[in-house]
Design a protein around this motif. Structure first.
Motif, PDB file in Angstrom:
ATOM      1  N   ILE A 181     -23.734 -21.585  44.301  1.00  0.00           N
ATOM      2  CA  ILE A 181     -23.884 -22.273  45.580  1.00  0.00           C
ATOM      3  C   ILE A 181     -24.237 -21.278  46.682  1.00  0.00           C
ATOM      4  N   GLY A 182     -25.232 -21.652  47.486  1.00  0.00           N
ATOM      5  CA  GLY A 182     -25.648 -20.816  48.610  1.00  0.00           C
ATOM      6  C   GLY A 182     -25.885 -21.657  49.849  1.00  0.00           C
ATOM      7  N   ARG A 183     -26.327 -21.023  50.901  1.00  0.00           N
ATOM      8  CA  ARG A 183     -26.576 -21.714  52.169  1.00  0.00           C
ATOM      9  C   ARG A 183     -27.889 -22.497  52.128  1.00  0.00           C
ATOM     10  N   HIS A 184     -27.912 -23.606  52.849  1.00  0.00           N
ATOM     11  CA  HIS A 184     -29.132 -24.388  53.027  1.00  0.00           C
ATOM     12  C   HIS A 184     -30.061 -23.618  53.969  1.00  0.00           C
ATOM     13  N   ARG A 185     -31.332 -23.577  53.656  1.00  0.00           N
ATOM     14  CA  ARG A 185     -32.270 -22.786  54.457  1.00  0.00           C
ATOM     15  C   ARG A 185     -32.440 -23.302  55.876  1.00  0.00           C
ATOM     16  N   HIS A 186     -32.393 -24.613  56.051  1.00  0.00           N
ATOM     17  CA  HIS A 186     -32.752 -25.200  57.347  1.00  0.00           C
ATOM     18  C   HIS A 186     -31.584 -25.868  58.073  1.00  0.00           C
ATOM     19  N   ASP A 187     -30.469 -26.106  57.367  1.00  0.00           N
ATOM     20  CA  ASP A 187     -29.317 -26.767  57.986  1.00  0.00           C
ATOM     21  C   ASP A 187     -28.081 -25.897  57.730  1.00  0.00           C
ATOM     22  N   ARG A 188     -27.614 -25.212  58.752  1.00  0.00           N
ATOM     23  CA  ARG A 188     -26.514 -24.262  58.582  1.00  0.00           C
ATOM     24  C   ARG A 188     -25.192 -24.938  58.214  1.00  0.00           C
ATOM     25  N   ARG A 189     -25.107 -26.258  58.414  1.00  0.00           N
ATOM     26  CA  ARG A 189     -23.887 -26.981  58.052  1.00  0.00           C
ATOM     27  C   ARG A 189     -23.775 -27.189  56.548  1.00  0.00           C
ATOM     28  N   LYS A 190     -24.912 -27.164  55.860  1.00  0.00           N
ATOM     29  CA  LYS A 190     -24.943 -27.588  54.463  1.00  0.00           C
ATOM     30  C   LYS A 190     -25.000 -26.412  53.487  1.00  0.00           C
ATOM     31  N   ARG A 191     -24.614 -26.687  52.250  1.00  0.00           N
ATOM     32  CA  ARG A 191     -24.748 -25.755  51.142  1.00  0.00           C
ATOM     33  C   ARG A 191     -25.578 -26.435  50.054  1.00  0.00           C
ATOM     34  N   VAL A 192     -26.196 -25.619  49.205  1.00  0.00           N
ATOM     35  CA  VAL A 192     -27.033 -26.151  48.129  1.00  0.00           C
ATOM     36  C   VAL A 192     -26.796 -25.348  46.849  1.00  0.00           C
ATOM     37  N   VAL A 193     -27.177 -25.944  45.722  1.00  0.00           N
ATOM     38  CA  VAL A 193     -27.182 -25.183  44.470  1.00  0.00           C
ATOM     39  C   VAL A 193     -28.330 -24.193  44.546  1.00  0.00           C
ATOM     40  N   ASP A 194     -28.025 -22.921  44.346  1.00  0.00           N
ATOM     41  CA  ASP A 194     -29.019 -21.853  44.447  1.00  0.00           C
ATOM     42  C   ASP A 194     -28.722 -20.830  43.349  1.00  0.00           C
ATOM     43  N   GLU A 195     -29.365 -20.991  42.203  1.00  0.00           N
ATOM     44  CA  GLU A 195     -29.086 -20.133  41.053  1.00  0.00           C
ATOM     45  C   GLU A 195     -29.552 -18.694  41.257  1.00  0.00           C
ATOM     46  N   LYS A 196     -30.507 -18.485  42.157  1.00  0.00           N
ATOM     47  CA  LYS A 196     -31.042 -17.138  42.383  1.00  0.00           C
ATOM     48  C   LYS A 196     -30.188 -16.339  43.362  1.00  0.00           C
ATOM     49  N   ASN A 197     -29.855 -16.937  44.505  1.00  0.00           N
ATOM     50  CA  ASN A 197     -29.161 -16.200  45.560  1.00  0.00           C
ATOM     51  C   ASN A 197     -27.740 -16.696  45.832  1.00  0.00           C
ATOM     52  N   GLY A 198     -27.336 -17.764  45.173  1.00  0.00           N
ATOM     53  CA  GLY A 198     -26.031 -18.340  45.429  1.00  0.00           C
ATOM     54  C   GLY A 198     -24.896 -17.543  44.810  1.00  0.00           C
ATOM     55  N   LYS A 199     -23.671 -17.925  45.167  1.00  0.00           N
ATOM     56  CA  LYS A 199     -22.462 -17.282  44.649  1.00  0.00           C
ATOM     57  C   LYS A 199     -21.824 -18.142  43.554  1.00  0.00           C
ATOM     58  N   LYS A 200     -21.121 -17.473  42.675  1.00  0.00           N
ATOM     59  CA  LYS A 200     -20.462 -18.139  41.556  1.00  0.00           C
ATOM     60  C   LYS A 200     -19.565 -19.269  42.048  1.00  0.00           C
ATOM     61  N   ALA A 201     -19.666 -20.425  41.394  1.00  0.00           N
ATOM     62  CA  ALA A 201     -18.844 -21.580  41.758  1.00  0.00           C
ATOM     63  C   ALA A 201     -18.531 -22.376  40.498  1.00  0.00           C
ATOM     64  N   ILE A 202     -17.244 -22.653  40.272  1.00  0.00           N
ATOM     65  CA  ILE A 202     -16.823 -23.374  39.069  1.00  0.00           C
ATOM     66  C   ILE A 202     -15.911 -24.534  39.462  1.00  0.00           C
ATOM     67  N   THR A 203     -16.301 -25.744  39.059  1.00  0.00           N
ATOM     68  CA  THR A 203     -15.512 -26.944  39.310  1.00  0.00           C
ATOM     69  C   THR A 203     -15.313 -27.694  38.002  1.00  0.00           C
ATOM     70  N   ILE A 204     -14.061 -27.989  37.679  1.00  0.00           N
ATOM     71  CA  ILE A 204     -13.739 -28.742  36.460  1.00  0.00           C
ATOM     72  C   ILE A 204     -13.490 -30.197  36.855  1.00  0.00           C
ATOM     73  N   VAL A 205     -14.242 -31.102  36.241  1.00  0.00           N
ATOM     74  CA  VAL A 205     -14.214 -32.511  36.641  1.00  0.00           C
ATOM     75  C   VAL A 205     -13.906 -33.397  35.445  1.00  0.00           C
ATOM     76  N   LYS A 206     -13.020 -34.370  35.639  1.00  0.00           N
ATOM     77  CA  LYS A 206     -12.769 -35.358  34.589  1.00  0.00           C
ATOM     78  C   LYS A 206     -12.534 -36.732  35.225  1.00  0.00           C
ATOM     79  N   PRO A 207     -12.990 -37.803  34.567  1.00  0.00           N
ATOM     80  CA  PRO A 207     -12.818 -39.156  35.119  1.00  0.00           C
ATOM     81  C   PRO A 207     -11.388 -39.650  34.956  1.00  0.00           C
ATOM     82  N   LEU A 208     -10.894 -40.365  35.975  1.00  0.00           N
ATOM     83  CA  LEU A 208      -9.561 -40.954  35.927  1.00  0.00           C
ATOM     84  C   LEU A 208      -9.599 -42.476  35.850  1.00  0.00           C
ATOM     85  N   LYS A 209     -10.562 -43.071  36.565  1.00  0.00           N
ATOM     86  CA  LYS A 209     -10.611 -44.530  36.642  1.00  0.00           C
ATOM     87  C   LYS A 209     -12.038 -44.986  36.936  1.00  0.00           C
TER      88      LYS A 209
END
Length: 287
Positions: A181-209
């Protein structure tokens, strides 16, 4: 002396050096102050750095004002604090959605200011939640425990679990998202998936309902990037209901993301602390 920290040694027989450095994770600068000033007392007596500390010995650490210069912030309203756990070192509270964890300016009043008023002294942020997210937030009650808790967070020893209501039906299995995940180029409020310049991010997700057009998910953070859960889920076509940045066409009244549990081992008492918050306000949005 401006600060005294006392605790019982629960780590078994260990040297003073190893106890403070490896077990209690006290930063090098603070260990240096303690050593030079002989401000480590075991059972009330000063000790050498290589001296052995026995199981259940009483440890007392003394700090001068120069070790921890006094920091003050404006107090908020203590009656706004929903405290779920507190000891002499830390406090865990339930943050309502729509409130900032801490202000952007010194005079801005946020949850940190309310918690400091509740405790009666300046507290310190361990981790934060987005303003739109509700749920559990931990604060340090003194500057000594702050870097220790920060290190536990960096070492992934503080587990944080979230509830998220997302658009579409999530697959019926646990999935680990590892998109950088890295910064959005044009909107400083947002973040985007950026495999080249982004930082490591790990989220474990499972459905409950499963609901007619949505899914209630459990999300666990292995890293703590800004907007991490929101970005990962939106990127994989499961945007969170009510997300003003990553699902703006949705008309829900609030972001359906709630930090509902914190789980960790207390670094000084070795107690297992597991705090589960009130999710009633969040659950109303499931109807």
């Amino acid at each position: 002396m401006t600060l005294k920290i006392s605790f019982t040694n629960h780590y078994g027989q260990v040297t003073v050096k190893k106890l403070l450095e490896e077990k209690c994770l006290i930063p090098r600068k603070i260990r240096h102050f303690l050593r030079m000033k002989k401000h480590v007392l075991i059972n009330g007596k000063p000790v050498h750095w290589q001296e052995l500390v026995e199981e259940k010995d009483q440890v007392l650490l003394l700090f001068d004002e120069e070790d921890y210069p006094e920091k003050t912030i404006p107090f908020g309203q203590k009656e706004l604090v929903d405290c779920l756990y507190e000891d002499e070192h830390l406090i865990i509270v339930n943050k309502p959605e729509g409130m900032k964890t801490h202000g952007n300016e010194p005079t801005e009043i946020a949850l940190l200011n309310h918690v400091s008023a509740f405790v009666g002294q300046t507290c310190y942020v361990i981790h934060r939640l987005d303003m739109e997210t509700s749920g559990l937030v931990m604060f340090a009650k003194n500057p000594f425990i702050l870097p220790i808790l920060n290190r536990l967070l960096e070492q992934k020893k503080i587990k944080r679990d979230y509830l998220a209501l997302v658009t579409n039906h999530f697959p019926e299995k646990k999935i680990t998202f590892k998109d950088k995940i890295g910064r959005h180029r044009h909107d400083r409020r947002k973040r985007v998936v950026d495999e080249k310049n982004g930082k490591k991010a790990i989220t474990i997700v499972k459905p409950l309902k499963y609901l007619p057009k949505t899914t209630l998910l459990s999300c666990q953070l292995e890293t703590g990037r800004t907007h991490q859960i929101r970005v990962h889920l939106a990127h994989h076509h499961f945007p969170i209901i009510g997300d003003p940045l990553y699902h703006p066409k949705n008309s829900a009244k609030r972001l359906m993301l709630h930090a509902y549990r914190l789980h960790f081992t207390h670094p000084l008492t070795l107690e297992t602390i597991s705090v589960k918050g009130d999710s009633k306000t969040f659950e109303k949005g499931l109807a």
